[in-house]
Design a protein around this motif. Structure first.
Motif, PDB file in Angstrom:
ATOM      1  N   VAL A 164      -7.493   1.593   7.667  1.00  0.00           N
ATOM      2  CA  VAL A 164      -8.634   1.727   7.879  1.00  0.00           C
ATOM      3  C   VAL A 164      -9.994   2.139   6.890  1.00  0.00           C
ATOM      4  CG1 VAL A 164      -7.925   3.007   9.915  1.00  0.00           C
ATOM      5  CG2 VAL A 164      -8.974   4.404   8.207  1.00  0.00           C
ATOM      6  N   LYS A 165     -10.872   1.331   7.052  1.00  0.00           N
ATOM      7  CA  LYS A 165     -11.641   1.570   6.037  1.00  0.00           C
ATOM      8  C   LYS A 165     -12.726   2.920   6.233  1.00  0.00           C
ATOM      9  CE  LYS A 165     -13.324  -3.501   7.144  1.00  0.00           C
ATOM     10  NZ  LYS A 165     -12.167  -3.551   7.818  1.00  0.00           N
ATOM     11  N   GLY A 166     -12.674   3.532   4.672  1.00  0.00           N
ATOM     12  CA  GLY A 166     -13.166   4.428   4.757  1.00  0.00           C
ATOM     13  C   GLY A 166     -14.444   5.020   3.759  1.00  0.00           C
ATOM     14  N   TYR A 167     -15.805   5.300   3.731  1.00  0.00           N
ATOM     15  CA  TYR A 167     -16.501   5.505   2.647  1.00  0.00           C
ATOM     16  C   TYR A 167     -16.826   6.781   2.091  1.00  0.00           C
ATOM     17  CZ  TYR A 167     -20.947   6.245   1.434  1.00  0.00           C
ATOM     18  OH  TYR A 167     -22.728   6.237  -0.078  1.00  0.00           O
ATOM     19  N   GLU A 168     -16.673   7.182   0.736  1.00  0.00           N
ATOM     20  CA  GLU A 168     -16.611   8.240   0.212  1.00  0.00           C
ATOM     21  C   GLU A 168     -17.820   8.786   0.168  1.00  0.00           C
ATOM     22  OE1 GLU A 168     -14.268   9.839  -3.334  1.00  0.00           O
ATOM     23  OE2 GLU A 168     -14.683   7.943  -3.139  1.00  0.00           O
ATOM     24  N   TYR A 169     -18.533   9.879   1.067  1.00  0.00           N
ATOM     25  CA  TYR A 169     -19.691  11.029   0.558  1.00  0.00           C
ATOM     26  C   TYR A 169     -19.897  11.294  -0.052  1.00  0.00           C
ATOM     27  CZ  TYR A 169     -17.927  13.890   4.416  1.00  0.00           C
ATOM     28  OH  TYR A 169     -16.980  14.585   4.670  1.00  0.00           O
ATOM     29  N   GLU A 170     -18.506  12.227  -0.712  1.00  0.00           N
ATOM     30  CA  GLU A 170     -18.511  13.597  -1.896  1.00  0.00           C
ATOM     31  C   GLU A 170     -17.466  13.080  -2.175  1.00  0.00           C
ATOM     32  OE1 GLU A 170     -19.033  17.009   0.250  1.00  0.00           O
ATOM     33  OE2 GLU A 170     -21.153  16.527   0.662  1.00  0.00           O
ATOM     34  N   ASP A 171     -17.469  14.136  -3.273  1.00  0.00           N
ATOM     35  CA  ASP A 171     -15.398  13.493  -4.117  1.00  0.00           C
ATOM     36  C   ASP A 171     -13.980  13.849  -3.165  1.00  0.00           C
ATOM     37  OD1 ASP A 171     -14.247  12.902  -6.360  1.00  0.00           O
ATOM     38  OD2 ASP A 171     -13.793  15.372  -6.473  1.00  0.00           O
ATOM     39  N   PRO A 175       1.031  -1.198   0.041  1.00  0.00           N
ATOM     40  CA  PRO A 175       0.266  -0.300   0.074  1.00  0.00           C
ATOM     41  C   PRO A 175       1.006   1.036   0.383  1.00  0.00           C
ATOM     42  CG  PRO A 175      -0.398  -0.989   2.037  1.00  0.00           C
ATOM     43  CD  PRO A 175       0.792  -1.960   1.178  1.00  0.00           C
ATOM     44  N   VAL A 176       0.596   1.964  -1.257  1.00  0.00           N
ATOM     45  CA  VAL A 176       1.047   4.232  -0.843  1.00  0.00           C
ATOM     46  C   VAL A 176       0.249   4.717  -0.911  1.00  0.00           C
ATOM     47  CG1 VAL A 176       3.182   4.955  -2.735  1.00  0.00           C
ATOM     48  CG2 VAL A 176       2.746   2.098  -2.474  1.00  0.00           C
ATOM     49  N   GLN A 207     -14.225  13.065  -0.274  1.00  0.00           N
ATOM     50  CA  GLN A 207     -14.471  13.327   1.200  1.00  0.00           C
ATOM     51  C   GLN A 207     -15.009  11.661   1.697  1.00  0.00           C
ATOM     52  OE1 GLN A 207     -14.237  16.505   2.953  1.00  0.00           O
ATOM     53  NE2 GLN A 207     -13.547  16.638   1.244  1.00  0.00           N
ATOM     54  N   TYR A 208     -14.191  11.451   3.059  1.00  0.00           N
ATOM     55  CA  TYR A 208     -14.679  10.244   3.670  1.00  0.00           C
ATOM     56  C   TYR A 208     -14.832  10.276   5.434  1.00  0.00           C
ATOM     57  CZ  TYR A 208     -11.576   8.858  -0.322  1.00  0.00           C
ATOM     58  OH  TYR A 208     -11.205   8.472  -1.564  1.00  0.00           O
ATOM     59  N   ILE A 209     -15.612   9.234   5.938  1.00  0.00           N
ATOM     60  CA  ILE A 209     -16.355   9.103   6.925  1.00  0.00           C
ATOM     61  C   ILE A 209     -15.687   7.746   7.242  1.00  0.00           C
ATOM     62  CG2 ILE A 209     -18.234   7.906   5.761  1.00  0.00           C
ATOM     63  CD1 ILE A 209     -19.110   8.813   8.813  1.00  0.00           C
ATOM     64  N   ILE A 210     -14.829   8.377   8.570  1.00  0.00           N
ATOM     65  CA  ILE A 210     -14.187   6.287   8.579  1.00  0.00           C
ATOM     66  C   ILE A 210     -14.975   5.464   9.542  1.00  0.00           C
ATOM     67  CG2 ILE A 210     -11.795   5.948   9.508  1.00  0.00           C
ATOM     68  CD1 ILE A 210     -11.123   7.283   7.650  1.00  0.00           C
ATOM     69  N   ILE A 211     -15.086   4.592   9.654  1.00  0.00           N
ATOM     70  CA  ILE A 211     -15.336   2.949  10.047  1.00  0.00           C
ATOM     71  C   ILE A 211     -15.319   1.984  10.229  1.00  0.00           C
ATOM     72  CG2 ILE A 211     -17.361   1.182   9.273  1.00  0.00           C
ATOM     73  CD1 ILE A 211     -18.617   4.352   8.740  1.00  0.00           C
ATOM     74  N   ASP A 212     -14.817   1.862  11.251  1.00  0.00           N
ATOM     75  CA  ASP A 212     -13.920   1.218  12.306  1.00  0.00           C
ATOM     76  C   ASP A 212     -15.035  -0.484  12.581  1.00  0.00           C
ATOM     77  OD1 ASP A 212     -15.602   1.849  14.449  1.00  0.00           O
ATOM     78  OD2 ASP A 212     -14.062   3.003  15.338  1.00  0.00           O
ATOM     79  N   ASP A 213     -14.419  -1.944  12.665  1.00  0.00           N
ATOM     80  CA  ASP A 213     -14.990  -2.472  13.471  1.00  0.00           C
ATOM     81  C   ASP A 213     -15.754  -2.540  14.492  1.00  0.00           C
ATOM     82  OD1 ASP A 213     -12.906  -4.151  11.650  1.00  0.00           O
ATOM     83  OD2 ASP A 213     -11.847  -4.460  13.084  1.00  0.00           O
TER      84      ASP A 213
END
Length: 301
Positions: A63-70, A49-50, A72-78
């Motif tokens: 970490v996991k992230g959901y792109e809600y806008e271009d 990973p880079v 722009q991410y919200i972090i989702i953890d376990d």
């Protein structure tokens, strides 16, 4: 070593429940696969990973992230994922039953085998299995696989059950874009009967063992030859004659096929009067049909 279950939980029908395990019904481990190597050192290349700013990073820092806008991410953890608990996380609750032939094959996705989880579950499992077998029905249920709820069908298979995940209707493309411009007219009746005769000649019982992956087999032959230091044998594809039209294609196909029993077939009934008509000049309007019918007659001799 016992196979590893993909999912463990309960199969539930009304007030009846049974602990079960789900196993993948297919495997790609026997397929030939290739690794990426450096062309000079032949060392295997590691995909690391880079980060555009930091360069190489450790996987433990991802970490996991959901792109809600271009961008722009919200972090989702376990912990967030664990909080999303619904019944199908650990229970396949049967919601309905449908006829076996009612589920369109285009919706069928990944196949699984289902078995009872422990000796105490076997009696309940067997009752549900045989009830579905005798009724000729498939159960419709839901379960969570890979952090996603999937609709599944469940049916009897041998001593166990067969589970198939279904695609979401939003994933299946409509046919209008692909079939909309295909003419809906009926084909010529005589040519249709000839095509049906050709189908009849090739009828058999399906056995998947008769249909090996010829490309995979040729690929392995090439690899073995290279391991021996030999140059691979290049097998050219068989040449095919030019097909002038549909009638000629049917003519060639029927002449190469094994003829059916000597009893009169519909193709004979069609071919004889049409051949006579062609001889009298009546087939001049459709020379394709005349040549095809003549060819069918020859293939029967």
């Amino acid at each position: 070593m016992a196979p590893r279950a993909s999912w463990k939980g309960y199969l539930k029908l009304s007030l009846v429940s049974c602990p079960v395990r789900l196993y993948p019904a297919t495997s790609a481990s026997e397929r030939i696969s290739f690794n990426q190597l450096h062309k000079k050192t032949h060392n295997r290349i590691n995909m690391k990973p880079v980060d555009p700013e930091l360069g190489l990073v450790e996987r433990s820092d991802l970490v996991k992230g959901y792109e809600y806008e271009d961008k722009q991410y919200i972090i989702i953890d376990d912990a967030d994922l664990d909080a999303v608990r619904i019944e199908s996380n650990h229970t396949m609750n049967i919601e309905a039953f449908v006829d076996e032939g009612e589920v369109d094959v285009i919706y069928q996705d990944a196949p699984y085998y289902m078995a009872p989880d422990g000796a105490m579950a076997e009696e309940t499992f067997a009752v549900l299995r045989e009830a579905m077998r005798k009724s000729g029905k498939l159960a419709i249920a839901r379960l969570v696989l890979s952090s996603r709820e999937r609709v599944v069908t469940i049916g009897a298979r041998d001593n166990g059950m067969f589970v198939c995940t279904l695609r979401n209707p939003n994933e299946v493309r409509g046919t209008a874009e692909y079939f909309g411009n295909i003419p809906a007219g009926k084909p010529d009746a005589e040519m249709l009967q000839l095509a049906e005769a050709l189908i009849k000649q090739k009828e058999t019982t399906f056995d998947p063992r008769n249909y090996e992956d010829r490309y995979e087999a040729a690929l392995m032959t090439m690899i073995r030859e290279k391991l021996k230091g030999h140059k691979p044998i290049i097998a050219a594809a068989p040449e095919r004659g030019n097909v002038i039209n549909l009638m000629d294609a049917l003519k060639a196909s029927l002449s190469q096929s094994k003829p059916p029993a000597k009893s009169k077939s519909k193709a004979d009934e069609v071919a004889k009067p049409a051949a006579k008509k062609a001889a009298a000049g009546g087939a001049a309007e459709n020379p394709l049909k005349a040549s095809l019918l003549k060819a069918v007659g020859k293939s029967k001799k």
